[in-house]
Design a protein around this motif. Structure first.
Motif, PDB file in Angstrom:
ATOM      1  N   UNK A  15       0.831  -1.209   0.000  1.00 41.31           N
ATOM      2  CA  UNK A  15       0.000   0.000   0.000  1.00 41.31           C
ATOM      3  C   UNK A  15       0.863   1.256   0.000  1.00 41.31           C
ATOM      4  N   UNK A  16       0.355   2.298  -0.629  1.00 39.56           N
ATOM      5  CA  UNK A  16       1.117   3.547  -0.701  1.00 39.56           C
ATOM      6  C   UNK A  16       0.403   4.669   0.039  1.00 39.56           C
ATOM      7  N   UNK A  17      -0.728   5.141  -0.486  1.00 38.77           N
ATOM      8  CA  UNK A  17      -1.397   6.285   0.123  1.00 38.77           C
ATOM      9  C   UNK A  17      -0.714   7.575  -0.295  1.00 38.77           C
ATOM     10  N   UNK A  18      -1.359   8.701  -0.023  1.00 39.28           N
ATOM     11  CA  UNK A  18      -0.761   9.976  -0.378  1.00 39.28           C
ATOM     12  C   UNK A  18      -1.804  11.005  -0.769  1.00 39.28           C
ATOM     13  N   UNK A  19      -1.347  12.099  -1.345  1.00 40.65           N
ATOM     14  CA  UNK A  19      -2.193  13.232  -1.664  1.00 40.65           C
ATOM     15  C   UNK A  19      -2.556  13.281  -3.148  1.00 40.65           C
ATOM     16  N   UNK A  20      -3.678  13.918  -3.492  1.00 43.21           N
ATOM     17  CA  UNK A  20      -4.076  14.035  -4.902  1.00 43.21           C
ATOM     18  C   UNK A  20      -3.031  14.751  -5.758  1.00 43.21           C
ATOM     19  N   UNK A  21      -2.389  15.764  -5.172  1.00 39.47           N
ATOM     20  CA  UNK A  21      -1.389  16.517  -5.930  1.00 39.47           C
ATOM     21  C   UNK A  21      -0.227  15.624  -6.349  1.00 39.47           C
ATOM     22  N   UNK A  22       0.192  14.756  -5.428  1.00 39.24           N
ATOM     23  CA  UNK A  22       1.286  13.836  -5.737  1.00 39.24           C
ATOM     24  C   UNK A  22       0.861  12.835  -6.803  1.00 39.24           C
ATOM     25  N   UNK A  23      -0.384  12.359  -6.716  1.00 40.98           N
ATOM     26  CA  UNK A  23      -0.888  11.417  -7.707  1.00 40.98           C
ATOM     27  C   UNK A  23      -0.956  12.066  -9.085  1.00 40.98           C
ATOM     28  N   UNK A  24      -1.406  13.302  -9.153  1.00 35.79           N
ATOM     29  CA  UNK A  24      -1.505  14.000 -10.433  1.00 35.79           C
ATOM     30  C   UNK A  24      -0.131  14.169 -11.078  1.00 35.79           C
ATOM     31  N   UNK A  25       0.867  14.546 -10.270  1.00 29.40           N
ATOM     32  CA  UNK A  25       2.224  14.727 -10.797  1.00 29.40           C
ATOM     33  C   UNK A  25       2.805  13.386 -11.246  1.00 29.40           C
ATOM     34  N   UNK A  26       2.577  12.341 -10.439  1.00 27.39           N
ATOM     35  CA  UNK A  26       3.064  11.004 -10.766  1.00 27.39           C
ATOM     36  C   UNK A  26       2.444  10.517 -12.076  1.00 27.39           C
ATOM     37  N   UNK A  27       1.163  10.793 -12.269  1.00 24.19           N
ATOM     38  CA  UNK A  27       0.472  10.347 -13.467  1.00 24.19           C
ATOM     39  C   UNK A  27       1.085  10.971 -14.716  1.00 24.19           C
ATOM     40  N   UNK A  28       1.420  12.243 -14.658  1.00 26.26           N
ATOM     41  CA  UNK A  28       2.036  12.898 -15.807  1.00 26.26           C
ATOM     42  C   UNK A  28       3.380  12.263 -16.146  1.00 26.26           C
ATOM     43  N   UNK A  29       4.170  11.947 -15.116  1.00 24.22           N
ATOM     44  CA  UNK A  29       5.466  11.297 -15.329  1.00 24.22           C
ATOM     45  C   UNK A  29       5.293   9.921 -15.937  1.00 24.22           C
ATOM     46  N   UNK A  30       4.311   9.165 -15.419  1.00 20.84           N
ATOM     47  CA  UNK A  30       4.061   7.819 -15.916  1.00 20.84           C
ATOM     48  C   UNK A  30       3.631   7.836 -17.386  1.00 20.84           C
ATOM     49  N   UNK A  31       2.756   8.748 -17.750  1.00 23.09           N
ATOM     50  CA  UNK A  31       2.291   8.827 -19.134  1.00 23.09           C
ATOM     51  C   UNK A  31       3.457   9.124 -20.070  1.00 23.09           C
TER      52      UNK A  31
END
Length: 328
Positions: free
Chosen positions: A297-313
């Motif tokens: 499990x990770x957990x975290x904030x929406x802002x971090x998820x949004x930034x991570x998603x851009x990097x992943x794409x």
């Protein structure tokens, strides 16, 4: 034209609805949720995503005071379930357990795609990492990743690797290895990790990038051997197996899960969901259930998820292009 007057009793529901709309968002959010929530899993029951969703839903429901129903909507590599939530009302009652496939890769390998993986959703919480391991048959002439690379360079194009399907994190993990290690291997796609492992057990293919949950029983029995995990660091649940990045500098890729809602979720509802989802992921029972299924499990904030998603794409787009994966 004069509209007919409604009886007073008939006006009451309309007046109540108008009054509710007039309330400040914060006040309306305090009443949320007023009915059961739907957590869409874009895969069939029994998959790793399903295990994660059910473990979280079991804790999230009591925390919110409402039932959280897990809704399995498989199809098109997860696209159908994610699209269902993308087109749902942004009221906090429909969520999706998104993956690297539904939110970072599928749109890159499809000629027509029904949603935008960024604009169609409200990012909520990173959920978990689904660990992938490179496994081989004990009869193969290499016992470490270093030996595998040396063998591949001495025998160009002789090796092949299996994955759970074209464009999957398992497939891209193999493409990234060939790129960074400077070797040539042929990708063999399967309809899921299970069939790939079956062929590997029969020594019909030399290598498979597999989810740890699928490979672990065969690693423990000695029927298969692990050469490396695909994350940047060793997985604590498999400490004896090195990370591929220890041998190949810069190597790291993840198979991941994250919670999303439809675009336009009210900020107050978003904040409540983020808090409660993180709380559920911290529960010992949830962490134990995920560990049994090869996840952390990770957990975290929406802002971090949004930034991570851009990097992943960005990373997936580069790998898809380098691998020559054609849109279907």
């Amino acid at each position: 034209m004069t509209l007919p007057l409604l009886p007073r009793r008939a006006c009451l529901p309309v007046l109540a609805a108008l009054a509710a709309l007039a309330l400040p968002e914060a006040v309306r959010a305090q009443a949320w949720p007023e009915r059961p929530l739907r957590l869409v899993v874009p895969y069939a029951p029994g998959a790793a995503a399903d295990a994660l969703a059910r473990a979280v839903a079991e804790r999230l429901g009591p925390q919110l005071g409402q039932t959280v129903v897990v809704d399995n909507r498989g199809g098109a590599g997860g696209t159908l379930g994610a699209d269902n939530v993308a087109k749902s009302p942004p009221d906090g009652y429909s969520l999706v357990l998104g993956t690297d496939a539904t939110h970072a890769t599928n749109h890159l390998v499809a000629r027509k795609f029904p949603y935008d993986p960024v604009k169609s959703f409200t990012p909520l919480v990173p959920a978990a990492v689904n660990h992938i391991v490179l496994v081989t048959h004990p009869s193969q002439p290499f016992n470490t990743l270093k030996e595998l690379i040396a063998y591949a360079k001495a025998n160009p194009k002789k090796l092949s690797f299996g994955s759970s399907g074209p464009g999957s994190a398992h497939h891209l993990a193999g493409e990234l290895l060939t790129e960074l290690a400077g070797i040539e291997m042929t990708h063999v796609p399967y309809k899921g990790g299970g069939p790939a492992i079956t062929d590997l057990l029969g020594n019909n293919i030399p290598l498979v990038f597999a989810s740890l949950a699928t490979a672990r029983p065969h690693l423990e029995s000695g029927k298969l051997k692990a050469l490396g995990v695909v994350e940047a660091q060793r997985f604590p649940g498999l400490p004896q197996v090195p990370a591929i990045g220890e041998t190949v500098p810069g190597y790291a890729i993840q198979s991941w899960f994250a919670f999303f809602g439809p675009a336009g979720l009210p900020p107050a509802v978003t904040a409540r969901l983020v808090s409660e989802l993180n709380k559920a992921l911290e529960q010992p029972a949830v962490r134990e259930a995920l560990a049994k299924n090869g996840m952390t499990p990770t957990g975290g904030r929406p802002e971090a998820l949004a930034a991570f998603l851009q990097t992943e794409i960005s990373q997936r787009a580069r790998l898809v292009k380098a691998a020559g994966i054609e849109s279907e």
